[in-house]
Design a protein around this motif. Structure first.
Motif, short mmCIF file in Angstrom:
data_model
loop_
_atom_site.label_atom_id
_atom_site.label_comp_id
_atom_site.label_asym_id
_atom_site.label_seq_id
_atom_site.Cartn_x
_atom_site.Cartn_y
_atom_site.Cartn_z
N UNK A 1 7.19 -0.18 10.64
CA UNK A 1 8.18 0.15 9.61
C UNK A 1 7.91 -0.70 8.38
N UNK A 2 7.77 -0.05 7.22
CA UNK A 2 7.47 -0.73 5.97
C UNK A 2 8.66 -0.55 5.02
N UNK B 1 6.93 -4.58 8.42
CA UNK B 1 6.17 -5.11 7.29
C UNK B 1 7.06 -5.12 6.06
N UNK B 2 7.22 -6.29 5.47
CA UNK B 2 8.00 -6.42 4.23
C UNK B 2 7.06 -6.31 3.04
N UNK C 1 1.96 -5.77 -2.11
CA UNK C 1 2.02 -4.36 -2.49
C UNK C 1 1.33 -3.55 -1.40
N UNK C 2 1.17 -2.25 -1.62
CA UNK C 2 0.57 -1.42 -0.58
C UNK C 2 -0.92 -1.69 -0.41
N UNK C 3 -1.58 -2.10 -1.48
CA UNK C 3 -2.99 -2.47 -1.34
C UNK C 3 -3.15 -3.68 -0.43
N UNK C 4 -2.29 -4.66 -0.61
CA UNK C 4 -2.31 -5.84 0.25
C UNK C 4 -1.98 -5.46 1.69
N UNK C 5 -1.02 -4.55 1.87
CA UNK C 5 -0.69 -4.09 3.22
C UNK C 5 -1.88 -3.41 3.87
N UNK C 6 -2.57 -2.56 3.12
CA UNK C 6 -3.75 -1.88 3.66
C UNK C 6 -4.83 -2.89 4.04
N UNK C 7 -5.02 -3.91 3.22
CA UNK C 7 -6.00 -4.95 3.55
C UNK C 7 -5.66 -5.63 4.86
N UNK D 1 -1.97 3.51 -2.83
CA UNK D 1 -1.77 2.81 -1.57
C UNK D 1 -1.52 3.76 -0.41
N UNK D 2 -0.70 4.79 -0.63
CA UNK D 2 -0.46 5.76 0.43
C UNK D 2 -1.74 6.51 0.78
N UNK D 3 -2.51 6.87 -0.25
CA UNK D 3 -3.76 7.59 0.01
C UNK D 3 -4.70 6.75 0.86
#
Length: 239
Positions: free
Chosen positions: A177-178, A196-197, A218-224, A110-112
């Motif tokens: 801020x996450x 972002x929660x 999760x971070x994938x959802x955040x990236x989307x 997710x960070x990548x």
């Protein structure tokens, strides 16, 4: 979802990106392998309660500032005494377990993915040294990692969030801020940051009255969700 124009993403670390309780449990089990699960959980709570109480005392002015390393050592001594284990080596090993924390399954990828579009800033209550070791152990990717030690206080003091604003050179509303801790997001929100929660098993869930900008599984959802929010503004520094 309202339009988000974000110049950098700021991450809480402990709990949000790494499973802090799992790492501490491993340290407690190594301290005394005969402990059963309820005893491990009791000692884990003892450690966390001490750290939270002492951080609050520092924030309230009841205790001079000390780094998270000092609080970790204090908590480790309490846990070791409660477990009936003596010896400075055992206490030191338990204190260091707070730096060997496993990342959540989606954290590294997710960070990548997020780093392809946004500068990433870590913002943690962990000391500078602890943050370095936590990041290295978990494989966390940053463009900048900031410790509350630089402000000589702890979140949710606004001075900690101001570190990210100052380093980024951007107005607060251009930072996201996450965190998995609603208290953390509320404090960032009060300074003007977008929020972002991210759902984690160990987090502090939002209440019915919280109004954060994004809610992600999760971070994938955040990236989307950030992909849908629009392109990166031209002229921003790229990873």
């Amino acid at each position: 979802m309202s339009q988000l124009e974000i110049d950098a993403v700021v991450f809480d670390v402990l709990g949000t990106l790494v499973d802090e309780p799992a790492g501490i449990r491993n340290g407690i089990r190594a301290l005394e392998p005969s402990l059963d699960d309820p005893s491990v959980e009791r000692l884990l709570s003892l450690r966390q309660e001490h750290i939270e109480r002492e951080q609050r005392r520092i924030l309230d002015g009841g205790r001079p500032y000390v780094t998270s390393d000092a609080l970790d050592r204090e908590a480790a001594r309490l846990v070791a005494d409660a477990a009936g284990v003596a010896g400075p080596a055992a206490v030191a090993a338990l204190a260091r377990s707070g730096r060997r924390l496993p990342p959540w399954p989606d954290t590294v990828t997710g960070l990548a993915r997020l780093a392809e579009r946004h500068p990433l800033i870590g913002l943690s209550n962990a000391s500078r040294t602890a943050l370095l070791e936590v990041s290295a152990h978990a494989g966390l990717r940053w463009h900048q990692a900031l410790s509350a030690e630089d402000a000589r206080t702890y979140k949710p003091d606004p001075e900690v969030y101001q570190l990210a604003v100052t380093v980024s050179g951007r107005p607060p509303e251009r930072l996201l801020m996450v965190a998995t801790h609603a208290w953390d997001l509320r404090a960032a929100q009060a300074l003007g940051l977008r929020t972002a929660y991210v759902t984690r098993p160990v987090g502090d869930p939002p209440t019915a009255v919280d109004q954060f900008d994004l809610y992600a599984e999760d971070l994938g959802d955040l990236a989307d969700q950030l992909d849908k929010a629009g392109p990166v503004r031209p002229g921003l520094p790229q990873p």
